[in-house]
Design an enzyme around this catalytic site. Structure first.
Site, PDB file in Angstrom:
ATOM      1  N   SER A  57       0.822  -1.215   0.000  1.00 53.81           N
ATOM      2  CA  SER A  57       0.000   0.000   0.000  1.00 53.81           C
ATOM      3  C   SER A  57       0.853   1.262   0.000  1.00 53.81           C
ATOM      4  O   SER A  57       2.014   1.255   0.417  1.00 53.81           O
ATOM      5  CB  SER A  57      -0.901   0.024   1.236  1.00 53.81           C
ATOM      6  OG  SER A  57      -1.638  -1.164   1.322  1.00 53.81           O
ATOM      7  N   GLN A  58       0.227   2.343  -0.429  1.00 55.51           N
ATOM      8  CA  GLN A  58       0.852   3.668  -0.379  1.00 55.51           C
ATOM      9  C   GLN A  58       1.134   4.026   1.092  1.00 55.51           C
ATOM     10  O   GLN A  58       0.255   3.854   1.949  1.00 55.51           O
ATOM     11  CB  GLN A  58      -0.136   4.663  -0.996  1.00 55.51           C
ATOM     12  CG  GLN A  58       0.360   6.077  -1.071  1.00 55.51           C
ATOM     13  CD  GLN A  58      -0.757   7.035  -1.459  1.00 55.51           C
ATOM     14  OE1 GLN A  58      -1.837   6.621  -1.878  1.00 55.51           O
ATOM     15  NE2 GLN A  58      -0.491   8.309  -1.312  1.00 55.51           N
TER      16      GLN A  58
END
Ligand code: SAH
Length: 210
Positions: A57-58
């Site tokens: 994920s970011q």
């Protein structure tokens, strides 16, 4: 140059406020959790491919979800669904006494499990299973974080949330419009806030030997 520290400074500017969460970001070596082919992007605020059609994920989203569930006074036991690269679990390991994390794709489970051992994350407990079932033997959890998108909140996970516990989960269409739902348990009741739009890979049933 310390990539993790710079990433924490960037996330602070982007609006992450919890200093304990920022401190966790500043200490976890994200480059260890991304494939060699994208090493140079490890400290950029972006989601990256990790194989098996999945992504790490970011960092902003990792920090944001962590900030939503983390409470200093209830930081004993957290459950993560979707181990993936292991990065989110490592962030949680800096904040919680014990982290239980479940992954349904065998290759990702094995890779992250070996990485936790090499980096000596002794408080992360891994499991190769379907996260829709939760982890009943270790329940209840003071926090639950789901890092794949579901159409609705899996009822079993609500059952495994401790009283006053918090759960964050992306709810919405596969590959489409999703929003973070923050759920707080009060006795047998649940309070829900619908928050930020996000984009996660779908939560899938069953296990995969991929
Ligand atoms: N938290 C991860 C992000 C992983 S992407 C990280 O920090 O890198 C989402 C992950 O959820 C994928 O690895 C996917 O295989 C996993 N997943 C999807 N459905 C699942 C389920 N039912 N049980 C466990 N893991 C699941």
């Amino acid at each position: 140059m310390d990539g993790s520290k710079q990433l924490a400074d960037l996330l602070r500017l982007e609006g992450i406020q919890d200093e304990a969460v920022l401190n966790a970001i500043a200490t976890v070596p994200r480059h260890e959790f991304v494939p060699a082919s994208v090493q140079d992007l490890a400290y950029v605020d972006k989601a990256l491919p990790i194989g098996a059609d999945q992504t790490i994920s970011q960092p902003f989203v990792v920090a944001r979800m962590t900030e939503l569930i983390y409470r200093d006074e209830a930081a004993d036991r957290v459950l993560e669904i979707g181990t993936g690269s292991g990065y989110q679990a490592a962030i949680l390991a800096a904040l919680y006494q014990d982290v239980c994390t479940i992954e349904r794709i065998e290759s990702l489970y094995e890779k992250s499990d070996a990485l936790f051992a090499r980096l000596e994350y002794d408080n992360i407990h891994t499991r190769f299973a379907d996260g829709f079932l939760g982890w009943p033997e270790e329940a209840p959890f003071s926090a639950i974080i789901v890092t794949a998108a579901a159409a609705e909140v899996p009822p079993v996970l609500l059952e495994q949330l401790a009283d006053n516990g918090r759960m964050v989960i992306p709810i919405g269409d596969q590959w489409g419009h999703q929003e973070l739902h923050l759920i707080r348990r009060a006795g047998s009741g649940f309070e829900v806030d619908v928050l930020d739009p996000v984009m996660f890979v779908p939560m899938r049933e069953g296990i995969s030997n991929e």
